[in-house]
Design a protein around this motif. Structure first.
Motif, PDB file in Angstrom:
ATOM      1  N   SER A  20       0.825  -1.218   0.000  1.00  0.00           N
ATOM      2  CA  SER A  20       0.000   0.000   0.000  1.00  0.00           C
ATOM      3  C   SER A  20       0.857   1.266   0.000  1.00  0.00           C
ATOM      4  O   SER A  20       0.466   2.280  -0.562  1.00  0.00           O
ATOM      5  CB  SER A  20      -1.025   0.016   1.142  1.00  0.00           C
ATOM      6  OG  SER A  20      -0.621  -0.751   2.201  1.00  0.00           O
ATOM      7  N   GLU A  21       2.038   1.164   0.638  1.00  0.00           N
ATOM      8  CA  GLU A  21       2.959   2.313   0.591  1.00  0.00           C
ATOM      9  C   GLU A  21       3.358   2.628  -0.848  1.00  0.00           C
ATOM     10  O   GLU A  21       3.325   3.773  -1.290  1.00  0.00           O
ATOM     11  CB  GLU A  21       4.230   1.981   1.376  1.00  0.00           C
ATOM     12  CG  GLU A  21       4.341   2.707   2.702  1.00  0.00           C
ATOM     13  CD  GLU A  21       5.503   2.144   3.509  1.00  0.00           C
ATOM     14  OE1 GLU A  21       6.626   2.096   2.962  1.00  0.00           O
ATOM     15  OE2 GLU A  21       5.275   1.735   4.663  1.00  0.00           O
ATOM     16  N   LEU A  22       3.727   1.565  -1.567  1.00  0.00           N
ATOM     17  CA  LEU A  22       4.145   1.733  -2.969  1.00  0.00           C
ATOM     18  C   LEU A  22       3.022   2.323  -3.807  1.00  0.00           C
ATOM     19  O   LEU A  22       3.231   3.191  -4.642  1.00  0.00           O
ATOM     20  CB  LEU A  22       4.578   0.382  -3.549  1.00  0.00           C
ATOM     21  CG  LEU A  22       5.999  -0.070  -3.194  1.00  0.00           C
ATOM     22  CD1 LEU A  22       6.267  -1.434  -3.787  1.00  0.00           C
ATOM     23  CD2 LEU A  22       7.026   0.941  -3.704  1.00  0.00           C
ATOM     24  N   ARG A  23       1.808   1.851  -3.550  1.00  0.00           N
ATOM     25  CA  ARG A  23       0.644   2.350  -4.287  1.00  0.00           C
ATOM     26  C   ARG A  23       0.498   3.846  -4.067  1.00  0.00           C
ATOM     27  O   ARG A  23       0.196   4.611  -4.972  1.00  0.00           O
ATOM     28  CB  ARG A  23      -0.633   1.656  -3.774  1.00  0.00           C
ATOM     29  CG  ARG A  23      -0.833   0.303  -4.346  1.00  0.00           C
ATOM     30  CD  ARG A  23      -2.310   0.085  -4.730  1.00  0.00           C
ATOM     31  NE  ARG A  23      -2.440  -1.235  -5.302  1.00  0.00           N
ATOM     32  CZ  ARG A  23      -2.725  -2.322  -4.567  1.00  0.00           C
ATOM     33  NH1 ARG A  23      -2.953  -2.208  -3.284  1.00  0.00           N
ATOM     34  NH2 ARG A  23      -2.799  -3.485  -5.151  1.00  0.00           N
ATOM     35  N   TYR A  24       0.700   4.232  -2.827  1.00  0.00           N
ATOM     36  CA  TYR A  24       0.606   5.631  -2.435  1.00  0.00           C
ATOM     37  C   TYR A  24       1.600   6.466  -3.231  1.00  0.00           C
ATOM     38  O   TYR A  24       1.277   7.526  -3.737  1.00  0.00           O
ATOM     39  CB  TYR A  24       0.877   5.724  -0.935  1.00  0.00           C
ATOM     40  CG  TYR A  24       0.676   7.084  -0.344  1.00  0.00           C
ATOM     41  CD1 TYR A  24      -0.620   7.603  -0.196  1.00  0.00           C
ATOM     42  CD2 TYR A  24       1.753   7.843   0.094  1.00  0.00           C
ATOM     43  CE1 TYR A  24      -0.814   8.856   0.352  1.00  0.00           C
ATOM     44  CE2 TYR A  24       1.566   9.093   0.645  1.00  0.00           C
ATOM     45  CZ  TYR A  24       0.285   9.599   0.780  1.00  0.00           C
ATOM     46  OH  TYR A  24       0.098  10.839   1.328  1.00  0.00           O
ATOM     47  N   VAL A  25       2.793   5.900  -3.357  1.00  0.00           N
ATOM     48  CA  VAL A  25       3.851   6.590  -4.101  1.00  0.00           C
ATOM     49  C   VAL A  25       3.460   6.757  -5.566  1.00  0.00           C
ATOM     50  O   VAL A  25       3.547   7.834  -6.132  1.00  0.00           O
ATOM     51  CB  VAL A  25       5.193   5.817  -3.992  1.00  0.00           C
ATOM     52  CG1 VAL A  25       6.250   6.416  -4.921  1.00  0.00           C
ATOM     53  CG2 VAL A  25       5.691   5.842  -2.559  1.00  0.00           C
ATOM     54  N   THR A  26       2.978   5.688  -6.193  1.00  0.00           N
ATOM     55  CA  THR A  26       2.634   5.757  -7.613  1.00  0.00           C
ATOM     56  C   THR A  26       1.536   6.769  -7.885  1.00  0.00           C
ATOM     57  O   THR A  26       1.507   7.421  -8.907  1.00  0.00           O
ATOM     58  CB  THR A  26       2.165   4.398  -8.183  1.00  0.00           C
ATOM     59  OG1 THR A  26       1.521   3.706  -7.153  1.00  0.00           O
ATOM     60  CG2 THR A  26       3.325   3.619  -8.749  1.00  0.00           C
ATOM     61  N   ILE A  31       6.518   7.930 -11.726  1.00  0.00           N
ATOM     62  CA  ILE A  31       7.322   6.705 -11.778  1.00  0.00           C
ATOM     63  C   ILE A  31       6.395   5.500 -11.861  1.00  0.00           C
ATOM     64  O   ILE A  31       5.432   5.387 -11.094  1.00  0.00           O
ATOM     65  CB  ILE A  31       8.190   6.544 -10.501  1.00  0.00           C
ATOM     66  CG1 ILE A  31       8.741   7.892 -10.066  1.00  0.00           C
ATOM     67  CG2 ILE A  31       9.293   5.516 -10.738  1.00  0.00           C
ATOM     68  CD1 ILE A  31       9.232   7.886  -8.635  1.00  0.00           C
ATOM     69  N   ASN A  32       6.684   4.609 -12.792  1.00  0.00           N
ATOM     70  CA  ASN A  32       5.838   3.440 -12.915  1.00  0.00           C
ATOM     71  C   ASN A  32       6.469   2.237 -12.198  1.00  0.00           C
ATOM     72  O   ASN A  32       7.461   1.691 -12.638  1.00  0.00           O
ATOM     73  CB  ASN A  32       5.631   3.126 -14.394  1.00  0.00           C
ATOM     74  CG  ASN A  32       4.529   2.095 -14.549  1.00  0.00           C
ATOM     75  OD1 ASN A  32       4.123   1.466 -13.575  1.00  0.00           O
ATOM     76  ND2 ASN A  32       4.048   1.933 -15.777  1.00  0.00           N
TER      77      ASN A  32
END
Lengths: 319, 287
Positions: A20-26, A31-32
């Protein structure tokens, strides 16, 4: 620690947090990293698979009482249409750990009785932590009568730590209330299907768990006493609960091997609480199939089969 | 065991139940209630009821049925049933060892004794719990024997009398024992359809799974004075509600007051009372 995950689920929780952290970043940038996320999701799935592939009886017992586990009302909402809740035992009170009413299962009128726990503190108190009092069992008894009178199949959803051990409950005849239901269910002239959806706690569960077919969800439990209770009596220490859980064989898998229940209904990956819709739909499917089978038999034959099934319970030698 | 006893082949060693029967436990007994010292033989003649204060002490299943039925005794029903440890259950001790120990202690195969005979000339079937056998706990054998007793009643058209004394379901048989509650209750539906009387006599103590099944399904509920009867044990309730419970809680008199019983009857009058009730319910002339 994530309170929505049990001890043994923590590694899964950590991975999921990362995802979920990564999703937040995207969401925030160009950045893909969707490939990254996909990989992690696959990893989470395989981790869940491996953890859930070798659960102990004690871990399953914890899952059966998971704070997010779907309760009776979650199933009723998803499985039935035109549902009307019915209340009260007509003698003393409406006991909230027992819910029930009439509705349609894929168009077919049915009576439903369920045991209900509470999600938050207020609801928990209202539902008495899922522990019915005599008036709850007598409300269930009323609904059994209704099912018989109007020739509607009876479906029960079992989920209780046990019948309430309280002063008032004793004064109003907790024992008699449970016993009466056992008697009534044995002779009830309509098909009865019982499903343990969470915790099948002792006599308090059995009082709505006698019928033509007994189902258990994959991670539900059914036992004569809680693992903690058994441990504190026989091992003189509640810490031995995991040993007690193992010794008593409280899981759906084990009870099915012992031929004490009829069906195990598989749960979604990670347990019923990971996908309410999916488990409700599996259960609904199973109930519809089973009803078709039961309704193809005459009621006299059905009652005889139910009786013989009850008489077959028990292991003994004749010396 | 000394060196000489060890030499004796085990077959002719005397130990266990027979031993207990032959050697008197003591000539005198003390009442649990009033501390009176009573001559043992007199207490036995009085069916284990204190001769000074009428306190009802616990009585074994065999003695119970022997004193309940008329002098010519009773035919035992299903004495061959014995427990099978399918779960290979083990806590501190193995279940199998616990069973053997209980058999030695009581001389009975399991916690329920069943028989057919006459009471004041009226034929009936009676079952009685042996509380000293693992707390009178109900496992598969108790359930099956109860059902067989019911079936004898149905076959011969006889009333059923049940003397309960049990802590509840037998944990060592796990779900098998829980399901005996459903099995025994189901058997009673057939007895009921045949219109045969079922009288339950609740004695000290009757709790848990036994109380929440056939014990509470009688046409008539009788209790002995001062018996502890309930679903949950008083300690469990105290822990749940965090209150001290009064001495009178869950006693026979409390249950009568709350409508769970028809009557409280002195042990020495049970045979008269029950034979008379049976003739009333079956429309026969008085014994």
């Amino acid at each position: 620690m994530d309170p929505n995950f049990l001890d043994f689920e923590q590694p899964i929780a950590e991975l999921q947090a990362k995802i979920s952290e990564l999703r937040y970043v995207t969401d925030d940038s160009d950045i893909n990293i969707s490939r990254e996320i996909k990989t992690l999701e696959r990893k989470a799935d395989s981790l869940t698979n491996s953890i859930f592939g070798k659960l102990t009886a004690w871990q399953i017992s914890q899952l059966s009482r998971h704070p997010n586990r779907p309760y009776s009302l979650d199933y009723i909402e998803r499985m039935f249409s035109d549902f009307e809740f019915l209340h009260g035992d007509r003698a003393y009170a409406d006991d909230h750990p027992v819910v029930g009413g009439v509705g349609r299962l894929d168009g077919k009128p049915v009576v439903v009785i369920g045991q209900q726990k509470g999600r938050d503190t207020r609801e928990k108190i209202k539902r008495n932590f899922g522990m019915p009092r005599p008036e709850g069992y007598r409300k269930a008894l009323r609904l059994m009568g209704l099912a018989e009178k109007f020739k509607m199949p009876l479906l029960t959803l079992v989920d209780t730590p046990g019948a309430y051990p309280g002063i008032g409950a004793e004064e109003r005849g907790q024992s008699e209330a449970i016993a009466r239901n056992l008697f009534r269910l044995a002779e009830l002239k309509t098909p009865v299907i019982c499903t343990v959806i969470g915790e099948g706690g002792s006599g308090g569960a059995l009082a709505i768990c006698v019928g033509d077919r007994i189902n258990m969800l994959q991670y539900s439990t059914y036992s004569v006493i809680s693992p903690e209770g058994c441990a504190s009596i026989l091992w003189k220490s509640a810490d031995k609960a995991s040993q007690a859980a193992e010794a008593m064989g409280i899981t759906a898998q084990r009870l099915s091997e012992l031929e004490l229940i009829d069906n195990v209904i598989p749960e979604p990956l990670g347990g019923a609480h990971r996908n309410y819709d999916q488990i409700a739909s599996s259960l609904k499917q199973k109930l519809m199939e089973t009803l078709d089978t039961l309704e193809s038999v005459s009621i006299d034959k059905l009652l005889e089969q139910r009786y013989q099934k009850l008489m077959a319970f028990g292991e003994y030698r004749e010396t | 065991m000394n060196w000489f006893e060890k030499l004796v082949p085990s077959k002719i060693r005397t130990s266990g139940a027979n031993d207990k029967k032959n050697v008197p436990e003591g000539l005198w007994a003390k009442c649990n209630n009033c501390d009176a010292i009573i001559y043992r033989a007199e207490l036995e003649r009085n069916q284990e009821v204190c001769t000074k204060c009428d306190f009802h002490m616990r009585i074994g299943a065999r003695r119970r049925l022997e004193s309940f039925f008329d002098e010519d005794g009773f035919n035992e029903i299903a004495p061959e049933l014995e427990a099978e440890d399918v779960l290979k259950f083990r806590d501190d001790k193995r279940y199998r060892d616990r069973l053997q120990q209980a058999q030695k202690l009581t001389g009975e195969k399991d916690a329920l004794l069943a028989g057919r005979g006459t009471v004041k000339g009226v034929e009936m079937v009676a079952v009685a719990f042996e509380f000293r056998f693992m707390g009178g706990s109900m496992g598969s054998v108790v359930g099956e024997k109860f059902v067989r007793a019911v079936n004898v009643c149905i076959e011969l058209g006889l009333p059923l009398i049940c003397f309960t004394a049990s802590g509840g379901a037998r944990m060592q048989e796990a779900l098998f024992s829980l399901l005996q509650m459903a099995k025994t209750s189901a058997a009673l539906t057939r007895l009921s359809k045949r219109g045969l009387p079922y009288i339950c006599v609740l004695t000290d103590p009757t709790m848990g799974g036994v109380s929440a099944s056939f014990a509470m399904l009688g046409d008539i509920h009788i209790a002995e004075p001062g018996a502890l009867i309930g679903f949950a044990g008083p300690r469990v309730i105290e822990q749940t509600v965090r209150e001290k419970l009064p001495e009178t809680f869950q006693r026979s008199e409390f249950l009568l007051e709350h409508g769970a019983l028809d009557m409280i009857v002195d042990r020495r009058e049970l045979a008269d009372k029950i034979s008379s009730l049976c003739t009333l319910l079956t429309g026969r002339s008085a014994p």
